[in-house]
Design an enzyme around this catalytic site. Structure first.
Site, mmCIF file in Angstrom:
data_model
loop_
_atom_site.group_PDB
_atom_site.id
_atom_site.type_symbol
_atom_site.label_atom_id
_atom_site.label_comp_id
_atom_site.label_asym_id
_atom_site.label_seq_id
_atom_site.Cartn_x
_atom_site.Cartn_y
_atom_site.Cartn_z
ATOM 1 N N CYS A 9 -3.049 -11.756 -19.713
ATOM 2 C CA CYS A 9 -2.594 -10.971 -18.556
ATOM 3 C C CYS A 9 -3.498 -11.331 -17.378
ATOM 4 O O CYS A 9 -4.225 -12.320 -17.430
ATOM 5 C CB CYS A 9 -2.576 -9.474 -18.845
ATOM 6 S SG CYS A 9 -4.194 -8.694 -19.050
ATOM 7 N N ASN A 12 -7.390 -9.175 -18.068
ATOM 8 C CA ASN A 12 -7.815 -9.090 -19.467
ATOM 9 C C ASN A 12 -8.525 -7.774 -19.782
ATOM 10 O O ASN A 12 -9.473 -7.724 -20.548
ATOM 11 C CB ASN A 12 -8.689 -10.293 -19.828
ATOM 12 C CG ASN A 12 -8.941 -10.463 -21.321
ATOM 13 O OD1 ASN A 12 -10.007 -10.895 -21.720
ATOM 14 N ND2 ASN A 12 -7.978 -10.141 -22.167
ATOM 15 N N CYS A 14 -6.259 -4.641 -19.753
ATOM 16 C CA CYS A 14 -5.210 -3.673 -20.125
ATOM 17 C C CYS A 14 -4.245 -4.258 -21.155
ATOM 18 O O CYS A 14 -4.351 -3.986 -22.341
ATOM 19 C CB CYS A 14 -4.416 -3.216 -18.886
ATOM 20 S SG CYS A 14 -5.355 -2.267 -17.690
ATOM 21 N N ARG A 15 -3.322 -5.062 -20.662
ATOM 22 C CA ARG A 15 -2.232 -5.539 -21.514
ATOM 23 C C ARG A 15 -2.665 -6.528 -22.581
ATOM 24 O O ARG A 15 -2.339 -6.366 -23.766
ATOM 25 C CB ARG A 15 -1.119 -6.145 -20.658
ATOM 26 C CG ARG A 15 -0.456 -5.139 -19.752
ATOM 27 C CD ARG A 15 0.494 -5.792 -18.775
ATOM 28 N NE ARG A 15 -0.256 -6.554 -17.768
ATOM 29 C CZ ARG A 15 0.289 -7.344 -16.860
ATOM 30 N NH1 ARG A 15 1.599 -7.524 -16.846
ATOM 31 N NH2 ARG A 15 -0.447 -7.980 -15.970
ATOM 32 N N SER A 16 -3.392 -7.571 -22.199
ATOM 33 C CA SER A 16 -3.728 -8.595 -23.198
ATOM 34 C C SER A 16 -4.702 -8.111 -24.274
ATOM 35 O O SER A 16 -4.486 -8.421 -25.447
ATOM 36 C CB SER A 16 -4.195 -9.898 -22.539
ATOM 37 O OG SER A 16 -5.291 -9.711 -21.697
ATOM 38 N N ASP A 126 2.483 -4.022 -15.728
ATOM 39 C CA ASP A 126 1.052 -3.774 -15.570
ATOM 40 C C ASP A 126 0.830 -2.276 -15.344
ATOM 41 O O ASP A 126 1.281 -1.728 -14.345
ATOM 42 C CB ASP A 126 0.516 -4.566 -14.383
ATOM 43 C CG ASP A 126 -0.997 -4.538 -14.292
ATOM 44 O OD1 ASP A 126 -1.637 -3.709 -14.987
ATOM 45 O OD2 ASP A 126 -1.546 -5.345 -13.527
#
Length: 163
Positions: A9, A12, A14-16, A126
């Protein structure tokens, strides 16, 4: 033969790292931890060295995933060679990866949501600038898409064991 999966993401945090935690958990439950390696990285250097966002950690913890040990890092040139699947959370990050990636490795780059079965969205939104509900929505998407990725790596592991 080890299959290496990298989730990407922007920062690096939140999402990933959430995807890494979800997928790592699934891989362990499937008994594939010895043949599947999982990591995450970012396309931008905003948060290098930082742990995942506290809201991402809290949402993950409520579902039984521990992402607290992750540390934000940038995608490196070696990642394109080392990883078998490089899965971006959205179009912007996929584009950033495509610009950095040597042509010989472009086939490894994909949107994570291409592996989803339940959700039809093309990207993982996001949640950084929103409230806690965004982090739960992200986990819904990640659990769905990571299940699809797990099916792929399981097939790959089975093919190598048979060979």
């Amino acid at each position: 033969m080890m299959t290496k999966v990298l989730f990407v993401c922007m920062g690096n945090i939140c999402r990933s790292p959430s995807a890494e935690g979800v997928f790592r958990h699934m891989v362990a439950e499937a008994g594939l931890a010895d043949v599947v390696s999982v990591d995450s990285a970012g396309t931008h250097s905003f948060h290098i060295g930082e742990p995942p966002d506290a809201r991402a950690q809290a949402a993950a913890r409520k579902r039984g995933y521990d992402i607290s040990g992750s540390t934000a890092r940038l995608v490196t040139p070696e990642d394109f060679r080392e990883f078998d699947l490089i899965l971006a959370m959205d179009w912007e990050n996929l584009s950033a990866l495509q610009q950095q990636c040597p042509k010989v490795y472009q086939h490894k780059l994909m949107l994570l949501m291409r592996f989803a079965n339940e959700f039809e969205e093309a990207t993982v939104p996001d949640p950084y600038y929103g409230g806690p509900e965004g982090f739960n929505k992200v986990l819904d998407y990640l659990e769905d898409a990571c299940q699809g990725v797990l099916e792929l790596v399981r097939k790959r592991a089975t093919q190598y064991q048979a060979a």
